[in-house]
Design a protein around this motif. Structure first.
Motif, PDB file in Angstrom:
ATOM      1  N   LEU A 183      19.074  50.169 -21.189  1.00  0.00           N
ATOM      2  CA  LEU A 183      18.177  49.620 -20.169  1.00  0.00           C
ATOM      3  C   LEU A 183      18.843  48.498 -19.381  1.00  0.00           C
ATOM      4  O   LEU A 183      18.714  48.424 -18.147  1.00  0.00           O
ATOM      5  N   ILE A 184      19.564  47.609 -20.068  1.00  0.00           N
ATOM      6  CA  ILE A 184      20.244  46.520 -19.358  1.00  0.00           C
ATOM      7  C   ILE A 184      21.363  47.055 -18.458  1.00  0.00           C
ATOM      8  O   ILE A 184      21.425  46.690 -17.274  1.00  0.00           O
ATOM      9  N   PRO A 185      22.273  47.934 -18.956  1.00  0.00           N
ATOM     10  CA  PRO A 185      23.262  48.523 -18.038  1.00  0.00           C
ATOM     11  C   PRO A 185      22.627  49.265 -16.873  1.00  0.00           C
ATOM     12  O   PRO A 185      23.135  49.215 -15.747  1.00  0.00           O
ATOM     13  N   ARG A 186      21.505  49.926 -17.124  1.00  0.00           N
ATOM     14  CA  ARG A 186      20.808  50.643 -16.059  1.00  0.00           C
ATOM     15  C   ARG A 186      20.341  49.669 -14.969  1.00  0.00           C
ATOM     16  O   ARG A 186      20.548  49.911 -13.769  1.00  0.00           O
ATOM     17  N   GLY A 245      23.218  48.320 -13.005  1.00  0.00           N
ATOM     18  CA  GLY A 245      23.660  49.327 -12.051  1.00  0.00           C
ATOM     19  C   GLY A 245      22.772  49.394 -10.827  1.00  0.00           C
ATOM     20  O   GLY A 245      23.198  49.864  -9.763  1.00  0.00           O
ATOM     21  N   MET A 246      21.524  48.905 -10.961  1.00  0.00           N
ATOM     22  CA  MET A 246      20.597  48.865  -9.832  1.00  0.00           C
ATOM     23  C   MET A 246      20.775  47.596  -9.006  1.00  0.00           C
ATOM     24  O   MET A 246      20.072  47.402  -8.003  1.00  0.00           O
ATOM     25  N   GLY A 247      21.693  46.700  -9.460  1.00  0.00           N
ATOM     26  CA  GLY A 247      21.976  45.499  -8.678  1.00  0.00           C
ATOM     27  C   GLY A 247      21.476  44.201  -9.271  1.00  0.00           C
ATOM     28  O   GLY A 247      21.673  43.126  -8.682  1.00  0.00           O
ATOM     29  N   TYR A 248      20.841  44.245 -10.439  1.00  0.00           N
ATOM     30  CA  TYR A 248      20.360  43.020 -11.074  1.00  0.00           C
ATOM     31  C   TYR A 248      21.478  42.387 -11.892  1.00  0.00           C
ATOM     32  O   TYR A 248      22.294  43.085 -12.500  1.00  0.00           O
ATOM     33  N   ASP A 249      21.513  41.035 -11.922  1.00  0.00           N
ATOM     34  CA  ASP A 249      22.531  40.364 -12.727  1.00  0.00           C
ATOM     35  C   ASP A 249      22.148  40.423 -14.203  1.00  0.00           C
ATOM     36  O   ASP A 249      21.006  40.752 -14.557  1.00  0.00           O
TER      37      ASP A 249
END
Length: 430
Positions: free
Chosen positions: A271-274, A277-281
């Protein structure tokens, strides 16, 4: 059992009028919630702190520690069968107490794990005994106390597991900061021993030992079909290891539970890598995931209520459809913050249902004394199936176009899992 034996105090009547459970029933639920809090933290969440602490203290390569943590955790698979057998032979409470004691010893020794070999030995002990008390013998006690209302009971107990996700690591960090990186682990062992003392003094394996009725219902037996002698003899035969392994339902329950955890672990671990990948730090992604986990605290009693309302089989099928919806919404979210939060809400609420429903359906099929031998087979099957989670993720990420392909695979497994549970024969075995 006389009326005097089960007479209620004014406080008990007040509690019962709201919940239908007596104070003793709520005490059994509270103890299991604490077992889930400690068990999940000791065997899983605490590794987020244990591994870097030992790596820094003793100069052990972090990647090697992480690598060896996996085979060390396999001791929990063996615990599923062995601790179920000890609970069946010597009682669930005795098994919980033994496992709590050795969990405290094993965890405390982690402060002296100066090599990979010592880490594997000590953490194998943690995995074995934490699994034994929190996920095998403890649920056997709940199955004894709540043969018909097990969904509601497990729904409340799994709140402890969700709270572990949020609070176990901060407590461990506090102990390590206060007592140092050697003796800090003993601080957590002290909490385990505190539960050991209170559990030994106030817990009962069955409601009858506490002068109560199962489900707090004097007529609970009328809800369970009676069996003639011939059928009872067949039931006893089927509760042997060989008999259980021949049961279609045991395999459906074990594979189904494994499927539930493949979906859960597959989504949560990525979930965190996802989100990155969507642009969140990284910090924002961690914060969003933490909020999602806290939402799961609300989801735990909700899934228990649903299982009690429509039946655990159908609740599990709906639960998998819920996960599929969460995956689809997340994949469609793109740049939409609203859709992302809808998916996080769905995921968070899902976290409270896995342990509850997968345990409850076994307790409904194999009631009371039948639960321990049955769950001793279901649990290892589930654990082995769950081990394929990362292989499935890796295949999807590498060969099916990244997250879209990997999570689509998880959605397909959710469909197969729902079918597995719908094929289970719900007729109880007592």
């Amino acid at each position: 059992m006389t009326e005097d034996t089960i007479s209620l105090t004014g406080q008990d009547k007040a509690i019962q009028s709201v919940s239908k459970f007596s104070r003793q029933h709520w005490l059994a639920i509270a103890f299991q919630a604490m077992l889930f809090w400690l068990g999940a933290g000791l065997a899983t969440h605490g590794l987020n702190v244990v591994l870097p602490t030992l790596s820094q203290k003793y100069g052990i390569d972090y990647a090697q520690l992480l690598l060896w943590a996996t085979p060390a955790s396999w001791a929990g698979i063996a615990a599923g069968y062995i601790c179920a057998k000890t609970a069946e032979k010597w009682g669930a409470k005795s098994t919980v107490l033994v496992c709590l004691f050795f969990s405290a010893v094993s965890y405390g020794l982690l402060g002296w794990a100066s090599s990979i070999a010592l880490f594997v030995i000590f953490f194998s002990g943690v995995s074995f005994f934490a699994t034994g008390c929190a996920y095998i013998a403890g649920p056997a006690i709940i199955a004894n106390w709540f043969p018909m209302k097990k969904d509601i009971a497990f729904g409340w107990t799994t709140v402890g597991q969700n709270l572990s996700s949020a609070f176990f690591v901060p407590v461990l960090v506090f102990f390590l900061a206060y007592f140092g990186d050697t003796y800090g682990f003993l601080g957590m062992s002290g909490l385990v021993m505190l539960l050991f003392v209170f559990f030994g003094l106030f817990s009962k394996s069955t409601p009858e030992e506490a002068g109560c009725y199962p489900d707090n219902d004097p007529n609970w037996k009328t809800h369970i079909p009676s069996s003639d002698t011939a059928v009872e003899d067949q039931i006893n035969l089927n509760l042997t290891t060989a008999g259980l392994l021949k049961s279609k339902d045991i395999w459906l329950l074990g594979i189904g539970a494994g499927g539930v955890y493949i979906v859960l672990v597959g989504v949560i671990s990525q979930l965190i890598p996802r989100m990155m990948g969507m642009g969140y730090d990284l910090q924002t992604a961690i914060w969003y995931m933490s909020l999602s986990a806290l939402i799961g605290t609300i989801g735990a009693p909700f899934w228990g209520w649903l299982g009690q309302k429509i039946g655990t089989r159908y609740a599990l099928a709906f639960y998998e459809l819920w996960w599929i919806a969460a995956i689809v919404v997340n994949l469609l979210s793109g740049d939409s913050v609203i859709l992302l939060w809808v998916s996080l809400l769905l995921i968070g609420l899902s976290l409270g249902g896995a342990t509850n429903l997968t345990t409850s359906i076994v307790a409904g099929k194999y009631r009371r004394k039948a639960f321990a031998p049955a769950f001793g087979i279901v649990s290892p099957i589930q654990s082995i199936v769950r081990c394929f989670s990362f292989s499935i993720l890796a295949f999807g990420l590498n060969y099916l176009g990244g997250f879209a392909g990997a999570w689509s695979l998880l959605a397909g497994i959710g469909v197969l899992t729902a079918i597995c549970y719908l094929l289970v024969d719900p007729t109880p075995v007592d």
